[in-house]
Design an enzyme around this catalytic site. Structure first.
Site, PDB file in Angstrom:
ATOM      1  N   GLU A 102      -9.764  -2.087   5.375  1.00  0.00           N
ATOM      2  CA  GLU A 102     -10.421  -1.855   6.655  1.00  0.00           C
ATOM      3  C   GLU A 102     -11.631  -2.791   6.814  1.00  0.00           C
ATOM      4  O   GLU A 102     -12.105  -3.353   5.827  1.00  0.00           O
ATOM      5  CB  GLU A 102     -10.891  -0.398   6.707  1.00  0.00           C
ATOM      6  CG  GLU A 102      -9.776   0.629   6.535  1.00  0.00           C
ATOM      7  CD  GLU A 102      -8.891   0.773   7.773  1.00  0.00           C
ATOM      8  OE1 GLU A 102      -8.952  -0.074   8.686  1.00  0.00           O
ATOM      9  OE2 GLU A 102      -8.127   1.743   7.816  1.00  0.00           O
ATOM     10  N   HIS A 125      -7.259  -5.052  10.117  1.00  0.00           N
ATOM     11  CA  HIS A 125      -6.975  -4.750   8.708  1.00  0.00           C
ATOM     12  C   HIS A 125      -5.678  -5.412   8.260  1.00  0.00           C
ATOM     13  O   HIS A 125      -4.767  -5.638   9.052  1.00  0.00           O
ATOM     14  CB  HIS A 125      -6.981  -3.234   8.421  1.00  0.00           C
ATOM     15  CG  HIS A 125      -5.838  -2.458   8.963  1.00  0.00           C
ATOM     16  ND1 HIS A 125      -5.987  -1.225   9.574  1.00  0.00           N
ATOM     17  CD2 HIS A 125      -4.506  -2.694   8.957  1.00  0.00           C
ATOM     18  CE1 HIS A 125      -4.810  -0.758   9.918  1.00  0.00           C
ATOM     19  NE2 HIS A 125      -3.896  -1.636   9.562  1.00  0.00           N
ATOM     20  N   ASP A 149       0.804  -1.217   0.000  1.00  0.00           N
ATOM     21  CA  ASP A 149       0.000   0.000   0.000  1.00  0.00           C
ATOM     22  C   ASP A 149       0.840   1.271   0.000  1.00  0.00           C
ATOM     23  O   ASP A 149       2.063   1.224   0.208  1.00  0.00           O
ATOM     24  CB  ASP A 149      -0.962  -0.002   1.204  1.00  0.00           C
ATOM     25  CG  ASP A 149      -0.312  -0.514   2.493  1.00  0.00           C
ATOM     26  OD1 ASP A 149       0.926  -0.511   2.574  1.00  0.00           O
ATOM     27  OD2 ASP A 149      -1.045  -0.919   3.405  1.00  0.00           O
ATOM     28  N   ASN A 189      -7.639  -3.358  14.299  1.00  0.00           N
ATOM     29  CA  ASN A 189      -9.034  -3.641  13.901  1.00  0.00           C
ATOM     30  C   ASN A 189      -9.087  -4.796  12.895  1.00  0.00           C
ATOM     31  O   ASN A 189     -10.124  -5.066  12.304  1.00  0.00           O
ATOM     32  CB  ASN A 189      -9.703  -2.392  13.316  1.00  0.00           C
ATOM     33  CG  ASN A 189      -9.000  -1.881  12.056  1.00  0.00           C
ATOM     34  OD1 ASN A 189      -8.064  -2.504  11.573  1.00  0.00           O
ATOM     35  ND2 ASN A 189      -9.461  -0.759  11.537  1.00  0.00           N
TER      36      ASN A 189
HETATM   37  C1  F6R Z   1       1.508  -1.606   6.179  1.00  0.00           C
HETATM   38  C2  F6R Z   1       0.178  -2.159   6.247  1.00  0.00           C
HETATM   39  C3  F6R Z   1      -0.609  -2.231   7.514  1.00  0.00           C
HETATM   40  C4  F6R Z   1       0.208  -2.591   8.744  1.00  0.00           C
HETATM   41  C5  F6R Z   1      -0.669  -2.595   9.997  1.00  0.00           C
HETATM   42  C6  F6R Z   1       0.122  -2.856  11.253  1.00  0.00           C
HETATM   43  O1  F6R Z   1       1.991  -1.661   4.848  1.00  0.00           O
HETATM   44  O2  F6R Z   1      -0.308  -2.548   5.251  1.00  0.00           O
HETATM   45  O3  F6R Z   1      -1.644  -3.167   7.342  1.00  0.00           O
HETATM   46  O4  F6R Z   1       0.794  -3.844   8.566  1.00  0.00           O
HETATM   47  O5  F6R Z   1      -1.313  -1.357  10.127  1.00  0.00           O
HETATM   48  O6  F6R Z   1       0.965  -1.770  11.491  1.00  0.00           O
HETATM   49  P1  F6R Z   1       2.121  -1.817  12.578  1.00  0.00           P
HETATM   50  O7  F6R Z   1       3.134  -2.796  12.083  1.00  0.00           O
HETATM   51  O8  F6R Z   1       2.687  -0.423  12.609  1.00  0.00           O
HETATM   52  O9  F6R Z   1       1.493  -2.245  13.856  1.00  0.00           O
END
Ligand code: F6R
Length: 249
Positions: A143, A138, A67, A136
């Site tokens: 989401e 994701h 992303d 959550n």
């Molecule tokens: C990042 C991504 C997100 C993260 C998720 C966890 O490219 O796609 O899905 O993997 O938000 O984030 P952290 O690792 O900061 O807890």
């Protein structure tokens, strides 16, 4: 889903890097799906160290990131392109033209999503996808409520995700409101998935991942149906699962 429990963040990072190294070293050419965020930073650090110690070359590796924020250029310190350059690409021998991240500055974002999806197809699909997980549920920026049949698309970020990511920005207002993300189906088409989770903040969502039915309200729950998922999680992240004595194989 195979679960590997490790002690802490450091061990999670080392195990994940070892898994990726074995994979890369065993393939003539491969496509890695990569993630950003706090979770994989230690993994990237270990990969860089392995490269410096001549244990691996990334010359034959292609990458596609999950992303990118809309509206942040590659030079913006909070863009995911910047993150990847800083944490991995600048320190290894991967040809820059092999590294791909959605372009959040594209004039036509819908067209950019189509281009990215086609690019993944052209590369022959993702061989090994690295994932973090949001509190959550994701994955990527998919989401809760995202269709399981989604491909690369534009998303409006939820306030929960924006505030979770605000820690990387000097001012929470600066967190972009939109992003481009691989869709759930795009992720599910990967041949293998490696999901990392560390820290107490991930305890509740991991518990849900192992106990709740597959439901679009918990995007990561779809991983239960993928034939080749490995989860590397530390004891804090697995604490609720263990407290509830959930049986995981
Ligand atoms: C990042 C991504 C997100 C993260 C998720 C966890 O490219 O796609 O899905 O993997 O938000 O984030 P952290 O690792 O900061 O807890």
């Amino acid at each position: 889903m195979r679960v590997i429990e490790v002690k802490d963040y450091r061990e999670m990072s080392e195990r994940a890097a070892a898994h990726i190294l074995d994979y890369v070293n065993g393939m003539k050419s491969c496509t890695l799906g990569l993630a950003t965020g706090g979770t994989p930073i230690g993994t990237y650090r270990s990969l860089v160290e392995a490269y410096r110690n001549k244990k691996v070359s990334f010359h034959h590796v292609y990458t596609v990131n999950l992303d990118e924020y809309v509206g942040l250029s590659a030079a913006h310190p909070n863009s995911y392109r910047f993150y990847m350059q800083e944490n991995l690409f600048n320190h290894i021998d991967i040809p820059s033209e092999h590294t791909h991240i959605p372009n959040g500055m594209a004039a036509d974002l819908a067209e950019e999503c189509r281009r990215y999806e086609e690019l993944i197809e052209r590369l022959g699909g993702v061989d090994l996808q690295l994932l973090g997980i949001g509190i959550n549920g994701h994955i990527g920026f998919n989401e809760p409520g995202t269709s399981f049949s989604s491909r690369t698309h534009l998303v409006k970020l939820t306030e929960s995700t924006r505030s979770a990511n605000a820690r990387f920005f000097s001012n929470p207002e600066e967190v972009p409101t939109h992003a481009i993300t691989m869709g759930i189906e795009t992720i599910m088409r990967s041949r293998e998935i490696l999901l990392l989770a560390g820290g107490i903040k991930k305890a509740e969502i991991l518990y849900k991942l192992f106990t709740e039915p597959v439901d679009e309200q918990i995007p990561a729950s779809i991983l239960q149906t993928h034939p080749n998922v490995t989860i590397i999680a530390d004891s804090e992240a697995l604490s609720r699962v263990k407290e509830k004595k959930v049986f995981i194989v």
